[in-house]
Design a protein around this motif. Structure first.
Motif, PDB file in Angstrom:
ATOM      1  N   PRO A   1      35.379  -4.212  71.386  1.00  0.00           N
ATOM      2  CA  PRO A   1      36.664  -4.941  70.992  1.00  0.00           C
ATOM      3  C   PRO A   1      37.029  -6.200  71.630  1.00  0.00           C
ATOM      4  CG  PRO A   1      36.893  -2.576  70.821  1.00  0.00           C
ATOM      5  CD  PRO A   1      35.591  -2.910  71.397  1.00  0.00           C
ATOM      6  N   PRO A   2      37.806  -7.225  71.106  1.00  0.00           N
ATOM      7  CA  PRO A   2      37.891  -8.358  72.039  1.00  0.00           C
ATOM      8  C   PRO A   2      38.568  -8.209  73.479  1.00  0.00           C
ATOM      9  CG  PRO A   2      38.606  -8.733  69.865  1.00  0.00           C
ATOM     10  CD  PRO A   2      38.228  -7.311  69.845  1.00  0.00           C
ATOM     11  N   THR A   3      39.272  -7.339  73.545  1.00  0.00           N
ATOM     12  CA  THR A   3      40.020  -6.951  74.743  1.00  0.00           C
ATOM     13  C   THR A   3      38.807  -6.473  75.889  1.00  0.00           C
ATOM     14  OG1 THR A   3      40.649  -4.721  74.141  1.00  0.00           O
ATOM     15  CG2 THR A   3      42.057  -6.511  73.959  1.00  0.00           C
ATOM     16  N   GLU A   4      37.857  -5.988  75.446  1.00  0.00           N
ATOM     17  CA  GLU A   4      36.958  -5.339  76.446  1.00  0.00           C
ATOM     18  C   GLU A   4      35.798  -6.252  76.640  1.00  0.00           C
ATOM     19  OE1 GLU A   4      35.569  -1.620  75.240  1.00  0.00           O
ATOM     20  OE2 GLU A   4      37.659  -0.708  74.980  1.00  0.00           O
ATOM     21  N   ARG A   5      35.614  -7.714  75.789  1.00  0.00           N
ATOM     22  CA  ARG A   5      34.588  -8.339  75.937  1.00  0.00           C
ATOM     23  C   ARG A   5      34.604  -9.261  77.257  1.00  0.00           C
ATOM     24  NH1 ARG A   5      33.774 -11.203  70.277  1.00  0.00           N
ATOM     25  NH2 ARG A   5      32.087 -12.085  71.384  1.00  0.00           N
ATOM     26  N   PRO A   6      33.632  -9.299  78.120  1.00  0.00           N
ATOM     27  CA  PRO A   6      33.754  -9.903  79.415  1.00  0.00           C
ATOM     28  C   PRO A   6      33.978 -11.670  79.209  1.00  0.00           C
ATOM     29  CG  PRO A   6      31.912  -8.565  79.623  1.00  0.00           C
ATOM     30  CD  PRO A   6      32.547  -8.610  78.149  1.00  0.00           C
ATOM     31  N   PHE A   7      33.430 -12.170  78.087  1.00  0.00           N
ATOM     32  CA  PHE A   7      33.773 -13.552  78.034  1.00  0.00           C
ATOM     33  C   PHE A   7      35.165 -13.924  77.532  1.00  0.00           C
ATOM     34  CE2 PHE A   7      33.995 -17.159  75.346  1.00  0.00           C
ATOM     35  CZ  PHE A   7      33.425 -18.436  76.251  1.00  0.00           C
ATOM     36  N   ASP A   8      35.691 -13.009  76.809  1.00  0.00           N
ATOM     37  CA  ASP A   8      36.885 -13.198  76.325  1.00  0.00           C
ATOM     38  C   ASP A   8      37.848 -13.123  77.563  1.00  0.00           C
ATOM     39  OD1 ASP A   8      36.260 -13.571  73.672  1.00  0.00           O
ATOM     40  OD2 ASP A   8      36.330 -11.611  73.134  1.00  0.00           O
ATOM     41  N   MET A   9      37.782 -11.967  78.270  1.00  0.00           N
ATOM     42  CA  MET A   9      38.738 -11.792  79.409  1.00  0.00           C
ATOM     43  C   MET A   9      38.486 -12.851  80.361  1.00  0.00           C
ATOM     44  SD  MET A   9      38.022  -7.605  79.951  1.00  0.00           S
ATOM     45  CE  MET A   9      37.267  -8.052  81.521  1.00  0.00           C
ATOM     46  N   TRP A  10      37.329 -13.350  80.766  1.00  0.00           N
ATOM     47  CA  TRP A  10      37.113 -14.617  81.664  1.00  0.00           C
ATOM     48  C   TRP A  10      37.861 -16.153  80.950  1.00  0.00           C
ATOM     49  CZ3 TRP A  10      34.848 -19.220  80.372  1.00  0.00           C
ATOM     50  CH2 TRP A  10      34.722 -20.172  81.361  1.00  0.00           C
TER      51      TRP A  10
END
Length: 72
Positions: free
Chosen positions: A22-31
């Protein structure tokens, strides 16, 4: 898109989507979210210029614009 209402069976996107977190767990999205906040939070906290507020107020008092081709 024209094919949005068709079933996803057999489409390449169906198998690819199942592999991602899920988007909230994707490292790139968080960065990316962290970097965008660091760059733009200060700017978004600034007040809107008076000229822009006046334009918005003037447009809001006009009311809805009729759609082209439709009669009132």
């Amino acid at each position: 898109m024209a094919n949005d209402d068709k079933p996803l069976k057999g489409r390449a996107g169906e198998t690819a989507r199942g592999k991602f977190k899920p988007p909230t767990e994707r490292p790139f999205d968080m960065w990316l979210q962290k970097q965008l906040h660091a760059m733009y939070d200060e700017i978004t906290a600034e007040p809107l210029p008076d000229d822009l507020l006046n334009l918005i107020d003037r447009d809001a008092t006009k009311g809805p614009t009729p759609e082209p081709g439709k009669k009132k």
